[in-house]
Design a protein around this motif. Sequence first.
Motif, PDB file in Angstrom:
ATOM      1  N   LYS A  71       0.856  -1.185   0.000  1.00  0.00           N
ATOM      2  CA  LYS A  71       0.000   0.000   0.000  1.00  0.00           C
ATOM      3  C   LYS A  71       0.894   1.237   0.000  1.00  0.00           C
ATOM      4  CE  LYS A  71      -3.575  -2.716   0.568  1.00  0.00           C
ATOM      5  NZ  LYS A  71      -2.868  -4.010   0.621  1.00  0.00           N
ATOM      6  N   GLN A  82      -2.814   3.374  -3.895  1.00  0.00           N
ATOM      7  CA  GLN A  82      -4.084   3.123  -3.218  1.00  0.00           C
ATOM      8  C   GLN A  82      -4.398   4.147  -2.138  1.00  0.00           C
ATOM      9  OE1 GLN A  82      -1.383   1.071  -3.292  1.00  0.00           O
ATOM     10  NE2 GLN A  82      -1.969  -1.083  -3.521  1.00  0.00           N
ATOM     11  N   ALA A 113      -8.359  -2.335  -0.462  1.00  0.00           N
ATOM     12  CA  ALA A 113      -7.536  -3.075   0.500  1.00  0.00           C
ATOM     13  C   ALA A 113      -8.229  -4.332   1.025  1.00  0.00           C
ATOM     14  CB  ALA A 113      -7.159  -2.166   1.672  1.00  0.00           C
TER      15      ALA A 113
END
Length: 239
Positions: A71, A82, A113
Amino acid sequence: MNIRKALAAVLAAAFICGAAASCSSKDKKSPDKAASAEPTTAPVPGVNFDEAVGVQAGDAYLAVVDSNWDKQYLGGTDEKNQLCYKAGVVHIDGNGDYKVSVTANSTAFQYLASGDPNGSYKVNGIGFAAVIIHDAESLLPNAIITVKNVKVDGRDIELKKKNYTNTEAEAVRTNIFNEWVSDEFLPADARAAEGGLYVNFDTNSPSEINDGSYSAQIVDPAEFKDWTDIEVDFSISGL
């Protein structure tokens, strides 16, 4: 680490360290690869992809990669960024105080996620963090960034050392946590509000203020376990 995460780590390392395999050399530079492309994710009911935030020339943002190298936010709005949703980006228009941030508290990030736009996924740690001013080498070449405060989920984080500012591949930045830059090999153009860390950009000639207190790792990464929000307050001087 699976193949996808390994590839993400390689790509993020290229952003942080440039094309070279290591950042241990004092001559290494790293590009500012913030993208301005629109998000490529297809519309999903209940998910607000319109909250994606990209950077433009002169904007400061908090670049961050989690400890899994999965991430991240590196200034772009594509599927690799993201954490671009609801990111706190600020345009630098002179000396003064500013704030940048990233958050996991968006329907888009939670959907990407965890698959649930109303989920409670928390980001695991940090592998890299820096305040970066996009395209500032030409626009704001004399800008100096001084980190004043770092917060994780509203909690103040101890600053273990002082930050420095340097220019890399058209961007002006200050590292908050970058394990690829050792304290022994800071960039030749490293500078602070008090002056340059080296005399005449010679890394063999540290200046009077270069007393070992400046670092590319000014926080303890253990303080960033399972977070939702990171905020960085900083000042700009030299303009």
